[in-house]
Scaffold this motif. Structure first.
Motif, PDB file in Angstrom:
ATOM      1  N   HIS A   1       0.814  -1.207   0.000  1.00 53.18           N
ATOM      2  CA  HIS A   1       0.000   0.000   0.000  1.00 53.18           C
ATOM      3  C   HIS A   1       0.850   1.261   0.000  1.00 53.18           C
ATOM      4  O   HIS A   1       2.004   1.239   0.432  1.00 53.18           O
ATOM      5  N   VAL A   2       0.250   2.336  -0.486  1.00 49.89           N
ATOM      6  CA  VAL A   2       0.843   3.671  -0.394  1.00 49.89           C
ATOM      7  C   VAL A   2       0.161   4.390   0.757  1.00 49.89           C
ATOM      8  O   VAL A   2      -1.067   4.455   0.809  1.00 49.89           O
ATOM      9  N   PHE A   3       0.946   4.908   1.688  1.00 52.01           N
ATOM     10  CA  PHE A   3       0.409   5.611   2.852  1.00 52.01           C
ATOM     11  C   PHE A   3       0.610   7.112   2.687  1.00 52.01           C
ATOM     12  O   PHE A   3       1.647   7.555   2.193  1.00 52.01           O
ATOM     13  N   SER A   4      -0.386   7.880   3.125  1.00 49.56           N
ATOM     14  CA  SER A   4      -0.336   9.341   2.972  1.00 49.56           C
ATOM     15  C   SER A   4      -0.793  10.025   4.256  1.00 49.56           C
ATOM     16  O   SER A   4      -1.609   9.488   5.011  1.00 49.56           O
ATOM     17  N   THR A   5      -0.267  11.249   4.438  1.00 50.32           N
ATOM     18  CA  THR A   5      -0.664  12.036   5.609  1.00 50.32           C
ATOM     19  C   THR A   5      -1.756  13.040   5.289  1.00 50.32           C
ATOM     20  O   THR A   5      -2.354  13.614   6.210  1.00 50.32           O
ATOM     21  N   ASN A   6      -2.016  13.263   3.993  1.00 45.40           N
ATOM     22  CA  ASN A   6      -3.024  14.255   3.617  1.00 45.40           C
ATOM     23  C   ASN A   6      -3.846  13.760   2.429  1.00 45.40           C
ATOM     24  O   ASN A   6      -3.421  12.848   1.704  1.00 45.40           O
ATOM     25  N   LEU A   7      -5.005  14.357   2.228  1.00 46.56           N
ATOM     26  CA  LEU A   7      -5.946  13.907   1.212  1.00 46.56           C
ATOM     27  C   LEU A   7      -5.418  14.116  -0.198  1.00 46.56           C
ATOM     28  O   LEU A   7      -5.672  13.290  -1.075  1.00 46.56           O
ATOM     29  N   ARG A   8      -4.667  15.187  -0.420  1.00 47.53           N
ATOM     30  CA  ARG A   8      -4.157  15.443  -1.776  1.00 47.53           C
ATOM     31  C   ARG A   8      -3.222  14.320  -2.224  1.00 47.53           C
ATOM     32  O   ARG A   8      -3.367  13.784  -3.323  1.00 47.53           O
ATOM     33  N   ASP A   9      -2.273  13.969  -1.375  1.00 52.72           N
ATOM     34  CA  ASP A   9      -1.349  12.886  -1.726  1.00 52.72           C
ATOM     35  C   ASP A   9      -2.094  11.560  -1.870  1.00 52.72           C
ATOM     36  O   ASP A   9      -1.766  10.741  -2.738  1.00 52.72           O
ATOM     37  N   HIS A  10      -3.087  11.366  -1.032  1.00 54.43           N
ATOM     38  CA  HIS A  10      -3.870  10.134  -1.108  1.00 54.43           C
ATOM     39  C   HIS A  10      -4.610  10.058  -2.443  1.00 54.43           C
ATOM     40  O   HIS A  10      -4.604   9.003  -3.098  1.00 54.43           O
ATOM     41  N   ASN A  11      -5.235  11.162  -2.844  1.00 59.03           N
ATOM     42  CA  ASN A  11      -5.970  11.171  -4.122  1.00 59.03           C
ATOM     43  C   ASN A  11      -5.026  10.926  -5.292  1.00 59.03           C
ATOM     44  O   ASN A  11      -5.387  10.251  -6.263  1.00 59.03           O
ATOM     45  N   ASN A  12      -3.830  11.471  -5.216  1.00 54.38           N
ATOM     46  CA  ASN A  12      -2.847  11.234  -6.277  1.00 54.38           C
ATOM     47  C   ASN A  12      -2.496   9.748  -6.355  1.00 54.38           C
ATOM     48  O   ASN A  12      -2.366   9.185  -7.446  1.00 54.38           O
TER      49      ASN A  12
END
Length: 336
Positions: free
Chosen positions: A315-326
């Protein structure tokens, strides 16, 4: 008269000598009798039932063509009574065995062992299907609830309360006996994980820990990711965010789930739809492994709030919604 006596005496000596020689030879044949190899090309099993005798077992082996000269055993046990000691059960017989190997196995009670593997991430319903195809193990559909009641848990909610592991048993054992071990092992591991939980864990009880652990189990099979997934859920709970995890939605759909989750499914408000409810679902959604229990109790010290599958088990983990959407666009929507 003297000559006649000598002839008789000589004859008696000869008879006695021959008798002793034959007796010695016969004794030796009896003593080496258990060393004959069984006539097998592949492994088989034999059942020793209550009331069976060692002599009867040896005759049974002869009838099956596995050994010969079973009559000798009747005399052998008079000389060496230890061969007559047997224990009931189902026993393996291997092509490399001698009769002595077989009899010693029965004497020591080394019964044939079977294995029941309860796979992590599976539901009680799936485990019941496994039990239905498990050899030499009797069970009833309510066996899990029976165990809960016997242990003072009358909730009727067995999901997640049994430890997935491989359990060994013998013919004649019951699923109830085997699964009772699974239940007790889970309670021990759960209490240990709860007692050693992180001070910052936003859960109120061991049962809530069990619920989160079951979700972690369904979300990742990667040992290195469990603590990160745990961190995402713990961070979301701290911020009052919904968990928004697909496995809970799938569990709530039950038989309706056919491999895909639609927008309609995500909008439906069920007790397990963590896109619509706050906090945790009411019960675990599968059987968590011990590793997932301890990961749930000790989330990684990271700020991640999101993760998305790379479609390769990681999985790719993100701290914010923008990075998650990308990451979603890249790995789930095939957008570059």
């Amino acid at each position: 008269m003297t000559k006649l006596f000598l002839k008789i005496f000589t004859a008696l000596i000869s008879i006695i000598t021959i008798t002793l020689i034959v007796g010695y030879w016969f004794m030796q044949q009896l003593l080496i009798y258990p060393q004959q190899h069984v006539n097998l090309t592949s492994s088989t099993t034999i059942t020793v039932a209550r009331g069976n005798t060692a002599i009867g077992i040896v005759h049974k082996l002869e009838k099956q063509g596995l050994i010969s000269d079973a009559w000798k055993f009747k005399y052998l046990v008079k000389i060496e009574p230890q061969w007559a000691q047997i224990k009931t059960g189902l026993y393996d017989v291997f092509p490399s065995d001698t009769l002595a190997d077989v009899l010693q196995r029965i004497n020591r009670g080394e019964e044939k062992s079977f294995a029941l593997t309860l796979i992590e991430g599976k539901t009680i319903k799936e485990w019941l299907h496994t039990l239905s195809t498990t050899p030499q193990l009797s069970f009833s559909d309510d066996v899990f609830n029976q165990i809960l009641i016997e242990n003072g848990d009358d909730s009727g909610l067995p999901e997640g309360k049994f430890l997935p592991e491989t359990y060994h048993y013998h013919a004649g054992d019951t699923a109830k006996a085997v699964l009772s071990r699974s239940y007790k092992m889970m309670q021990q591991d759960l209490q240990q994980a709860w007692q050693n939980r992180d001070a910052d864990l936003r859960l109120k009880s061991p049962y809530e820990l069990l619920i989160i652990a079951s979700i972690i189990e369904k979300e990742t099979s990667q040992a290195t990711e469990r603590n990160w997934v745990a961190a995402v859920f713990n961070n979301r709970l701290k911020k009052g965010m919904r968990l928004q995890t697909d496995p809970t939605v799938i569990y709530g759909m039950g038989e309706r789930y056919k491999g895909n989750i639609t927008r309609k499914d995500l909008r439906e408000k069920t007790a397990f739809n963590t896109y619509r409810i706050n906090g945790l679902p009411p019960t675990p959604i599968a059987a968590p492994s011990k590793a997932s229990l301890f990961a749930a109790a000790n989330p990684a010290k990271v700020d991640y709030l999101y993760f998305v599958s790379r479609n390769d088990g990681t999985h790719v983990f993100s701290t914010n919604l923008r990075d998650h959407n990308n990451a979603v666009n890249k790995y789930q929507r095939n957008q570059k």
